[in-house]
Write a protein that holds these residues in place. Structure first.
Motif, PDB file in Angstrom:
ATOM      1  N   PRO A  77     -83.419 -19.826  34.670  1.00 37.54           N
ATOM      2  CA  PRO A  77     -84.375 -18.712  34.640  1.00 37.54           C
ATOM      3  C   PRO A  77     -84.103 -17.731  33.513  1.00 37.54           C
ATOM      4  O   PRO A  77     -85.016 -17.034  33.057  1.00 37.54           O
ATOM      5  N   VAL A  91     -85.388  -7.867  35.522  1.00 35.30           N
ATOM      6  CA  VAL A  91     -86.523  -8.661  36.006  1.00 35.30           C
ATOM      7  C   VAL A  91     -86.040  -9.912  36.733  1.00 35.30           C
ATOM      8  O   VAL A  91     -86.608 -10.306  37.752  1.00 35.30           O
ATOM      9  N   LEU A  92     -84.968 -10.515  36.237  1.00 31.71           N
ATOM     10  CA  LEU A  92     -84.427 -11.684  36.932  1.00 31.71           C
ATOM     11  C   LEU A  92     -83.894 -11.291  38.312  1.00 31.71           C
ATOM     12  O   LEU A  92     -84.074 -12.024  39.292  1.00 31.71           O
ATOM     13  N   LEU A 118     -86.944 -10.893  40.455  1.00 33.07           N
ATOM     14  CA  LEU A 118     -87.485 -12.219  40.767  1.00 33.07           C
ATOM     15  C   LEU A 118     -86.706 -12.858  41.913  1.00 33.07           C
ATOM     16  O   LEU A 118     -87.289 -13.395  42.860  1.00 33.07           O
ATOM     17  N   LYS A 119     -85.390 -12.783  41.842  1.00 33.93           N
ATOM     18  CA  LYS A 119     -84.557 -13.368  42.899  1.00 33.93           C
ATOM     19  C   LYS A 119     -84.782 -12.660  44.230  1.00 33.93           C
ATOM     20  O   LYS A 119     -84.816 -13.299  45.286  1.00 33.93           O
ATOM     21  N   VAL A 139     -88.123 -13.900  45.634  1.00 28.42           N
ATOM     22  CA  VAL A 139     -87.995 -15.264  46.153  1.00 28.42           C
ATOM     23  C   VAL A 139     -87.227 -15.263  47.474  1.00 28.42           C
ATOM     24  O   VAL A 139     -87.581 -15.986  48.415  1.00 28.42           O
ATOM     25  N   ILE A 149     -93.206 -20.046  40.314  1.00 23.18           N
ATOM     26  CA  ILE A 149     -93.033 -18.614  40.043  1.00 23.18           C
ATOM     27  C   ILE A 149     -93.777 -18.271  38.755  1.00 23.18           C
ATOM     28  O   ILE A 149     -93.520 -18.866  37.708  1.00 23.18           O
ATOM     29  N   PRO A 198     -94.439 -15.155  36.350  1.00 26.13           N
ATOM     30  CA  PRO A 198     -94.389 -13.800  35.797  1.00 26.13           C
ATOM     31  C   PRO A 198     -95.492 -13.641  34.744  1.00 26.13           C
ATOM     32  O   PRO A 198     -95.762 -14.565  33.979  1.00 26.13           O
ATOM     33  N   ILE A 221     -95.080 -10.551  39.204  1.00 29.06           N
ATOM     34  CA  ILE A 221     -94.616 -11.899  39.529  1.00 29.06           C
ATOM     35  C   ILE A 221     -95.291 -12.306  40.833  1.00 29.06           C
ATOM     36  O   ILE A 221     -95.218 -11.575  41.823  1.00 29.06           O
ATOM     37  N   LEU A 227     -96.005 -15.838  43.534  1.00 30.49           N
ATOM     38  CA  LEU A 227     -95.358 -17.079  43.957  1.00 30.49           C
ATOM     39  C   LEU A 227     -96.364 -18.003  44.636  1.00 30.49           C
ATOM     40  O   LEU A 227     -97.242 -17.549  45.372  1.00 30.49           O
TER      41      LEU A 227
END
Length: 356
Positions: free
Chosen positions: A88, A112-113, A116-117, A120, A137, A139, A160, A162
């Motif tokens: 990622p 941002v990562l 994102l995690k 999720v 995913i 973004p 983001i 999903l």
């Protein structure tokens, strides 16, 4: 910047729809990540909130001048029950590369990562557990300032979303049919062909529709100048395996630098295969198919991972590759990559990140 979390009550959440043949990109989870940018303030108001429509001014830049970029990656349930992301960090870096080219603000890749995690993890019940399925995913960043002048927006939305997905192609891991177009072009030197921006995909629609009407799955693009050199497929990078060489078109500024492409190159080199990134003409490909020197052809991308190509159509003729069957190299690459993604095989490269 802190992330505000506002979740739907349990009784208002959608019923999970993970059974059967999941369509690609049609089902969406209950929540999304969302943040705003203003030139004077930078990025702000980061939140995870219910998935909902976005309200924009009719004069928003994105509608009129297509100032938008996006990424695509997946979350996988491993055989050990752990949730995995495949490289990622490379998606975050590529998004910033796209942002620079499109005159858009860069994101804090680490932040941002992390967001994102978190998203999720909140939506992990939506990750299908069947091999080949995953949580896609998406973004995306878009310019939202309201004006009708051609200049970069001063305001942006980043979000983001999903989507649980099954296999990208209905054919499954079987060879697909590719249509080579010399009528349309996707990108020209100096343009934005190496950027993941919406306009590139809009430009591909006419050729894709034409190909599908003729019974082909995807379009293989040639260069915009001479219409001789192979570039990429609509949703994938392309590889050709000759007797003594695995060839993929070099990154000349008109081809998206795929993360799966990069991974395949590294793996194949480590297996002792002679990998070459160079310009390759469609004539060389066709001659290889005619003589049998072309042993395999396959595409690479996040959605399909590896897609064997069994047929190429060019100038009214159809050419069969590898007898229309999946070749051993494509199979090995597919098994190795998906094995790493689903935790069935070791990850010697450190490509996997875990959620949470």
């Amino acid at each position: 910047m802190e992330i505000t979390i506002n979740l739907l009550p349990e009784e208002k959440r959608k019923r999970l729809e993970l059974e059967g043949d999941l369509p690609f990109g049609r089902i969406f989870t209950d929540h999304m990540f969302y943040m705003l940018y203003q030139k004077e303030k930078g990025w702000h108001s980061a939140q995870i909130k219910p998935y909902e429509p976005i309200c924009l001014d009719p004069a928003a830049v994105v509608f009129h001048y297509s100032q938008t970029i996006f990424e695509g990656l997946k979350a996988y349930y491993g055989v050990d029950g752990k949730i995995r992301l495949f490289r990622p960090d490379r998606n975050m870096a590529r998004m910033n590369r796209s942002a620079r080219r499109m005159c858009m603000p860069e994101i804090d890749e680490e932040f941002v990562l992390k967001a994102l995690k978190k998203l999720v993890d909140i939506e992990k019940a939506w990750i299908p557990k069947e091999k080949g399925s995953a949580l896609y995913i998406r973004p995306l960043m878009m310019g939202t300032e309201a004006f009708l002048g051609v200049k970069p927006s001063g305001e942006y939305i980043f979000f983001i979303i999903l989507s649980p997905v099954g296999a990208y192609y209905r054919e499954g891991f079987n060879p697909i049919k590719i249509y080579v177009t010399d009528k349309y072009v996707r990108a020209a030197p100096g343009g934005v062909g190496d950027v993941k921006t919406g306009g590139n995909y809009a430009a591909s629609l006419a050729a894709s529709e034409e190909a599908m009407k003729l019974g082909y799955t995807q379009v293989l693009w040639l260069d915009a100048v001479e219409r001789r050199y192979v570039e990429e497929v609509g949703t994938m990078n392309i590889f050709f395996y000759f007797e003594d060489e695995l060839v993929t078109p070099s990154l000349t500024g008109t081809i998206l630098p795929g993360i799966t492409r990069e991974s395949v190159i590294q793996m194949a080199k480590d297996w002792g295969i002679n990998v070459t990134e160079r310009r390759i003409t469609i004539d060389e490909v066709i001659e290889g198919a005619r003589t049998g020197r072309l042993k395999e052809c396959f595409g690479t991308g996040t959605a399909a991972v590896i897609s064997p190509v069994g047929w190429l159509a060019y100038k009214g003729e159809e050419y069969v590759i590898a007898g229309g069957k999946t070749g051993p190299l494509a199979r090995r690459l597919f098994d190795e990559l998906t094995g790493i993604q689903y935790g069935e095989k070791p990850d010697p490269y450190g490509w996997i990140q875990f959620v949470p």
